[in-house]
Enzyme design. Structure first.
Site, short mmCIF file in Angstrom:
data_model
loop_
_atom_site.label_atom_id
_atom_site.label_comp_id
_atom_site.label_asym_id
_atom_site.label_seq_id
_atom_site.Cartn_x
_atom_site.Cartn_y
_atom_site.Cartn_z
N LYS A 109 74.26 73.82 55.52
CA LYS A 109 72.95 73.25 55.23
C LYS A 109 71.94 73.87 56.17
CE LYS A 109 71.39 70.00 52.46
NZ LYS A 109 72.03 69.53 51.22
N1 GLU Z 1 71.00 70.62 48.03
C1 GLU Z 1 71.93 70.33 47.00
C2 GLU Z 1 73.03 69.42 47.51
O1 GLU Z 1 72.85 68.69 48.46
C3 GLU Z 1 72.43 71.58 46.30
C4 GLU Z 1 73.15 72.55 47.17
C5 GLU Z 1 73.48 73.87 46.45
O2 GLU Z 1 73.18 74.00 45.27
O3 GLU Z 1 74.01 74.75 47.12
O4 GLU Z 1 74.09 69.35 46.95
#
Ligand code: GLU
Length: 418
Positions: free
Chosen positions: A108
């Site tokens: 993240k």
């Molecule tokens: N931000 C989204 C999540 O928390 C998508 C992450 C992604 O597509 O890599 O799952």
């Protein structure tokens, strides 16, 4: 009204993990390994603002675990972003990807900024500089960012362009959630909300809840909550309440979500939608409803809110919307949870499809995407549901045990280096 956050997201993520590991026989050192992020990058960087002055920003990128493949996870732009939060979100991505059986580890990123206070030019400069700062970690083979709270396809296009400029050739697979024009996937924008709908309908079936008699309340009306509300309405549910950062609206007879979408597109908020009553974000969580979809930020359903929640089913569109204490109160009352790592996994699942399409330079139709998404969501829901029934444990613990088991299998197959 801003959403309050009085807890540490990492504490919640770690407590959820600890609860699940109690059901698995794991070596204590292995448990510690699975809890610990592999890498954490903190970057402080300057951006030239439109008035010519320099402003410093802080950003992060955390890789939680890389055992099952390259890391995957969104980038959040929010004034409250902290390393603790990004760490928790990265760990949740590891379990989410493992649970969906997609070959990624968890990551993240985030920048401490309120994107609404920046001009488009400032936002672009901030994004390009942040992308450059974290470029030592991101790549199509190593770590693939995506949108999260406060970021969008345009921002992903700038990241893709920045990375490509440094490489000297276009590298669409370095980021997902891009606009279709630069290699984005059909259905990616709606994927998280659509996945929330698939898992919620499945849970409603299990609880014998007919859509026409089901009242739904949704907190957050962005990419996740807005689409989830629309999809639930399209399925014939009565969407009685929705909210965004400006406040909420309620109509016990049901809101016309199609018209509400147009109202929001015109006015920038759901507030003041004709025929609705004004409520705040707290009222939304405790309003009379059968299904509650928290689709904004973490920690909103805590021990203070939980006793007043009326829903029988909670579908976690957001990551980490319930604290352990809040969840315990609701589990005691027999409320069913569709945990975040299952409920909102449609986004990363279609991100995976986008990455595969980029690597193959071969694109699939929207119909194919939605079909494959549905299959994966239902399969994962059923797997978690069965474990929960068989072991008589709650859905989150069941989801965690399955996800952790898959990561442990990978650790054991690979062995500890050297
Ligand atoms: N931000 C989204 C999540 O928390 C998508 C992450 C992604 O597509 O890599 O799952």
């Amino acid at each position: 009204m801003a959403i309050s956050r009085r807890y540490s997201a990492s504490d919640v993520a770690q407590a959820q993990f600890a609860k699940a590991t109690a059901h698995l026989q794991l070596d204590a050192g292995l448990v510690e390994y699975l809890l610990t992020p592999k890498r954490e990058l903190i970057v402080h960087f300057p951006v030239t603002m439109d008035n010519g002055h320099i402003r410093m920003f802080t950003g992060y990128r955390v890789h939680h675990n890389t055992v099952k493949g390259p890391t995957k996870g969104g980038i959040r732009y929010h004034p409250d972003v902290t390393l603790d939060e990004v760490r928790a979100l990265a760990m949740w991505m590891t379990w989410k990807c493992a649970l969906m059986n997609i070959p990624y580890g968890g990551a993240k990123g985030g920048v401490q900024v309120d994107p609404k206070t920046l001009s488009q030019r400032e936002l672009q400069r901030l994004t390009r500089r942040y992308a450059t700062e974290i470029s030592i970690l991101i790549s199509p083979e190593g770590d693939i960012p995506a949108p999260d709270v406060g970021t969008n396809p345009q921002i992903m296009a700038w990241i893709m362009d920045t990375y490509s400029m440094h490489r000297g050739y276009s590298t669409p697979a370095v980021v997902t959630g891009k606009p279709i024009a630069v290699g984005g996937s059909q259905g990616r924008i709606e994927a998280t909300g659509t996945g929330v709908m698939f898992t919620t309908l499945e849970a409603m079936k299990a609880l014998d809840m007919a859509p026409a008699e089901t009242r739904v309340a949704v907190q957050g009306f962005g990419n996740v909550g807005g689409i989830a509300a629309l999809r639930m309405w399209e399925q014939g549910c009565r969407v009685v309440a929705v909210s965004d950062v400006n406040g909420g609206i309620y109509n016990g007879r049901g809101l016309d979500v199609g018209a509400l979408m147009q109202h929001q597109a015109r006015s920038g908020t759901v507030v003041d939608f004709p025929g609705s009553e004004r409520i705040d974000n707290h009222d939304l969580l405790i309003c009379p409803c059968d299904v509650l979809i928290p689709a904004a930020l973490e920690g909103v359903i805590d021990e203070l809110v939980a006793p007043d929640v009326q829903a029988r089913l909670i579908a976690e569109g957001a990551n980490g919307p319930c604290t352990m204490e809040g969840e315990a109160i609701l589990l005691d009352r027999g409320v069913l949870f569709i945990p975040d790592i299952l409920c909102n996994a449609g986004g990363v699942t279609v991100s995976y499809f986008e990455w595969v399409q980029n690597l193959q330079t071969f694109f699939w139709s929207e119909k194919e995407i939605v079909q494959r998404l549905r299959e994966i969501m239902l399969e994962s829901f059923q797997a978690v549901w069965q474990i929960a029934r068989q072991k008589e444990i709650d859905m989150r613990t069941a989801a965690y045990t399955l996800a952790i088991r898959r990561v442990v299998d990978a650790v054991e197959a690979r062995g500890i280096y050297p």
